[in-house]
Design a protein around this motif. Structure first.
Motif, PDB file in Angstrom:
ATOM      1  N   UNK A  79      43.505  26.340   3.102  1.00  0.00           N
ATOM      2  CA  UNK A  79      44.245  26.757   4.295  1.00  0.00           C
ATOM      3  C   UNK A  79      45.058  27.987   3.946  1.00  0.00           C
ATOM      4  N   UNK A  80      44.939  29.024   4.768  1.00  0.00           N
ATOM      5  CA  UNK A  80      45.582  30.302   4.465  1.00  0.00           C
ATOM      6  C   UNK A  80      46.500  30.721   5.597  1.00  0.00           C
ATOM      7  N   UNK A  81      47.776  30.908   5.285  1.00  0.00           N
ATOM      8  CA  UNK A  81      48.755  31.393   6.266  1.00  0.00           C
ATOM      9  C   UNK A  81      48.815  30.531   7.523  1.00  0.00           C
ATOM     10  N   UNK A  82      48.535  29.252   7.394  1.00  0.00           N
ATOM     11  CA  UNK A  82      48.579  28.377   8.564  1.00  0.00           C
ATOM     12  C   UNK A  82      50.022  28.014   8.893  1.00  0.00           C
ATOM     13  N   UNK A  83      50.206  27.451  10.059  1.00  0.00           N
ATOM     14  CA  UNK A  83      51.539  27.023  10.478  1.00  0.00           C
ATOM     15  C   UNK A  83      51.839  25.643   9.885  1.00  0.00           C
ATOM     16  N   UNK A  84      52.995  25.510   9.256  1.00  0.00           N
ATOM     17  CA  UNK A  84      53.395  24.220   8.672  1.00  0.00           C
ATOM     18  C   UNK A  84      53.940  23.316   9.778  1.00  0.00           C
ATOM     19  N   UNK A  85      53.066  22.985  10.733  1.00  0.00           N
ATOM     20  CA  UNK A  85      53.457  22.126  11.855  1.00  0.00           C
ATOM     21  C   UNK A  85      52.601  20.875  11.843  1.00  0.00           C
ATOM     22  N   UNK A  86      53.060  19.866  12.587  1.00  0.00           N
ATOM     23  CA  UNK A  86      52.410  18.556  12.532  1.00  0.00           C
ATOM     24  C   UNK A  86      50.952  18.602  12.983  1.00  0.00           C
ATOM     25  N   UNK A  87      50.601  19.524  13.898  1.00  0.00           N
ATOM     26  CA  UNK A  87      49.224  19.535  14.399  1.00  0.00           C
ATOM     27  C   UNK A  87      48.223  19.977  13.329  1.00  0.00           C
ATOM     28  N   UNK A  88      48.729  20.555  12.212  1.00  0.00           N
ATOM     29  CA  UNK A  88      47.856  20.948  11.112  1.00  0.00           C
ATOM     30  C   UNK A  88      47.658  19.818  10.100  1.00  0.00           C
ATOM     31  N   UNK A  89      48.417  18.733  10.209  1.00  0.00           N
ATOM     32  CA  UNK A  89      48.332  17.661   9.215  1.00  0.00           C
ATOM     33  C   UNK A  89      46.921  17.094   9.045  1.00  0.00           C
ATOM     34  N   UNK A  90      46.128  16.911  10.131  1.00  0.00           N
ATOM     35  CA  UNK A  90      44.751  16.414   9.920  1.00  0.00           C
ATOM     36  C   UNK A  90      43.910  17.342   9.046  1.00  0.00           C
ATOM     37  N   UNK A  91      44.152  18.650   9.129  1.00  0.00           N
ATOM     38  CA  UNK A  91      43.414  19.596   8.281  1.00  0.00           C
ATOM     39  C   UNK A  91      43.968  19.608   6.863  1.00  0.00           C
ATOM     40  N   UNK A  92      45.290  19.436   6.735  1.00  0.00           N
ATOM     41  CA  UNK A  92      45.884  19.365   5.393  1.00  0.00           C
ATOM     42  C   UNK A  92      45.317  18.171   4.634  1.00  0.00           C
ATOM     43  N   UNK A  93      45.080  17.081   5.361  1.00  0.00           N
ATOM     44  CA  UNK A  93      44.524  15.879   4.733  1.00  0.00           C
ATOM     45  C   UNK A  93      43.116  16.136   4.194  1.00  0.00           C
ATOM     46  N   UNK A  94      42.391  17.068   4.823  1.00  0.00           N
ATOM     47  CA  UNK A  94      41.035  17.397   4.393  1.00  0.00           C
ATOM     48  C   UNK A  94      40.995  18.559   3.407  1.00  0.00           C
ATOM     49  N   UNK A  95      42.111  19.286   3.293  1.00  0.00           N
ATOM     50  CA  UNK A  95      42.133  20.506   2.478  1.00  0.00           C
ATOM     51  C   UNK A  95      42.191  20.188   0.983  1.00  0.00           C
ATOM     52  N   UNK A  96      41.684  21.128   0.205  1.00  0.00           N
ATOM     53  CA  UNK A  96      41.762  21.041  -1.251  1.00  0.00           C
ATOM     54  C   UNK A  96      42.821  21.981  -1.807  1.00  0.00           C
ATOM     55  N   UNK A  97      43.064  23.083  -1.084  1.00  0.00           N
ATOM     56  CA  UNK A  97      43.962  24.137  -1.560  1.00  0.00           C
ATOM     57  C   UNK A  97      44.809  24.637  -0.386  1.00  0.00           C
ATOM     58  N   UNK A  98      46.080  24.886  -0.646  1.00  0.00           N
ATOM     59  CA  UNK A  98      46.964  25.537   0.324  1.00  0.00           C
ATOM     60  C   UNK A  98      47.410  26.866  -0.267  1.00  0.00           C
ATOM     61  N   UNK A  99      47.147  27.945   0.491  1.00  0.00           N
ATOM     62  CA  UNK A  99      47.538  29.277   0.049  1.00  0.00           C
ATOM     63  C   UNK A  99      48.858  29.657   0.710  1.00  0.00           C
ATOM     64  N   UNK A 100      49.753  30.245  -0.075  1.00  0.00           N
ATOM     65  CA  UNK A 100      51.067  30.646   0.433  1.00  0.00           C
ATOM     66  C   UNK A 100      51.302  32.115   0.108  1.00  0.00           C
ATOM     67  N   UNK A 101      51.622  32.892   1.114  1.00  0.00           N
ATOM     68  CA  UNK A 101      52.001  34.293   0.937  1.00  0.00           C
ATOM     69  C   UNK A 101      53.458  34.330   0.504  1.00  0.00           C
ATOM     70  N   UNK A 102      53.678  34.562  -0.781  1.00  0.00           N
ATOM     71  CA  UNK A 102      55.045  34.434  -1.287  1.00  0.00           C
ATOM     72  C   UNK A 102      55.955  35.567  -0.824  1.00  0.00           C
TER      73      UNK A 102
END
Length: 414
Positions: free
Chosen positions: A129-152
């Motif tokens: 997941x890249x530059x996604x919104x850290x909101x609850x509607x993304x949680x189902x995708x976070x559960x399936x994700x292997x990596x979270x990318x963060x623009x520091x």
């Protein structure tokens, strides 16, 4: 993935932009992956051309482009994908262990999209997941994700720590991108990131080479047959025989490191069987997006291939040998189709050794047949028939040329 060799014949003037590649490193500063980025010689961005087409072009260039640079960009590769492309049904004619699907921030995580990701996840694909919104509607995708990318550069330390703590129930790795200083790298390591990307570590490198153009003739009939519940392999083989650019493109793909098998390819039927109908369907759909055909070149190369096959018939050779003659003549025309020398094109292919020898060294009956056809082409070009060639060979050529031109005129009429 595209082949790599010392391609001295491709001059700087001929080089084209295939894509850009930026390495991704682990905590020991070892490269563990590479992100691929769309690039165009015209300067058009992925947003301008459209995410789906940009992804299609990038994947095709990765698998079929000829470049001396490309060997270092081995799997896994991160590829940006939008919702339309992912849900189109044509997604990723790539092996699951060769790619990380990077979901862009413009995606809306609808239930349908989440179900599509879950299906691909079950098939073994990995997601970032890249530059996604850290909101609850993304949680189902976070559960399936292997990596979270963060623009520091656009995330504070407090926000990063907050999200890492909130999401610690998910089994994901954290990738810090846009690292520009050694201090930022060390800070990210201390925060718990395990993957790193940015200008301090490595800038994106433009990968240049020679694109193999995509062209298909009578594509609608081909796709119609391909997507029947039980395609007729004999009809399918005949249809591919009239698609020289498509066959030579698929040959490179079938023999790339992504799919390379130990079995040699000696005919179009074997090519279809080698790739499998599912992958052939996906690549043909990809080709339909990138379609670009030079009718004059196709006519010349098809006539050459059919005439070589006709010579094999006249010489009382088996059906297998006839198929080899056709494929050899088709490969011999990649310089006409793509501006690529046949010797270079065939160097990385897993075709039968006698086909390679025919192309590389001019050895064998198929090479003799191709040479005869080329002499006929030259005779007509110079308006001076070769006295030492059997006159019936010219008759064979004329018959095949007429047949090919009829097929092309029907295609043009459609």
């Amino acid at each position: 993935m595209a082949f790599s060799f010392d391609d001295a014949s491709i001059t700087a003037q001929q080089l084209q932009s295939l894509f850009a590649a930026q390495p991704i490193f682990d905590s020991a500063n070892q490269r563990v992956a590479v992100e691929l980025l769309y690039r165009s010689d015209t300067g058009v961005s992925a947003l301008e051309i459209g995410d789906s087409k940009a992804t299609s072009e990038l994947i095709y260039n990765l698998c079929s482009g000829i470049s001396a640079q490309i060997a270092q960009y081995n799997a896994p590769v991160f590829i940006n994908v939008d919702a339309d492309f992912l849900m189109s049904g044509s997604f990723l004619p790539l092996e699951p262990d060769k790619v990380v699907i990077e979901l862009v921030e413009r995606i809306t995580p609808t239930p349908e999209f989440v179900a599509c990701v879950a299906g691909l996840k079950q098939r073994g694909f990995s997601f970032a997941l890249d530059d996604f919104e850290f909101t609850a509607d993304w949680d189902p995708l976070i559960e399936l994700a292997d990596i979270i990318k963060v623009d520091i550069l656009h995330s504070s330390t407090a926000m990063i720590l907050e999200q890492m703590q909130r999401l610690n129930r998910f089994s994901v790795r954290w990738l810090a991108e846009r690292i520009e200083t050694p201090e930022q790298l060390e800070q990210c390591k201390s925060l718990g990131f395990t993957m790193f990307q940015g200008y301090f570590l490595a800038r994106p490198e433009l990968v240049t080479g020679k694109k193999v153009p995509v062209a298909t003739l009578r594509l609608a009939d081909l796709i119609d047959n391909l997507f029947q519940p039980e395609p007729d392999i004999a009809t399918l083989t005949a249809q591919f025989a009239d698609e020289p650019n498509l066959v030579t493109g698929l040959l490179r793909i079938a023999n790339s490191p992504l799919y390379r098998k130990t079995r040699e390819v000696s005919s179009i039927k074997q090519l279809i069987v080698c790739l499998g109908l599912d992958l052939v369907r996906k690549w043909v759909l990809m080709f339909s997006v990138l379609k670009n055909c030079n009718s004059a070149a196709a006519s010349l190369v098809l006539t050459r291939a059919y005439t070589a096959q006709r010579l094999a018939v006249d010489w009382h050779l088996s059906d297998i040998e006839q198929s080899k003659y056709f494929l050899t003549a088709l490969i011999s025309g990649v310089d006409v189709l793509f501006g690529i020398q046949p010797v270079e094109f065939v160097a990385g292919l897993n075709v039968a050794e006698d086909i390679k020898q025919a192309i590389s060294s001019g050895i064998g009956g198929a090479a003799k047949a191709v040479e005869i056809v080329k002499r006929i082409e030259q005779s007509y070009s110079m308006k001076m028939l070769a006295d030492d060639l059997n006159k019936k060979y010219f008759s064979f050529y004329n018959q095949q040329q007429y047949t090919v031109q009829q097929k092309l005129s029907l295609f043009a009429g459609n």
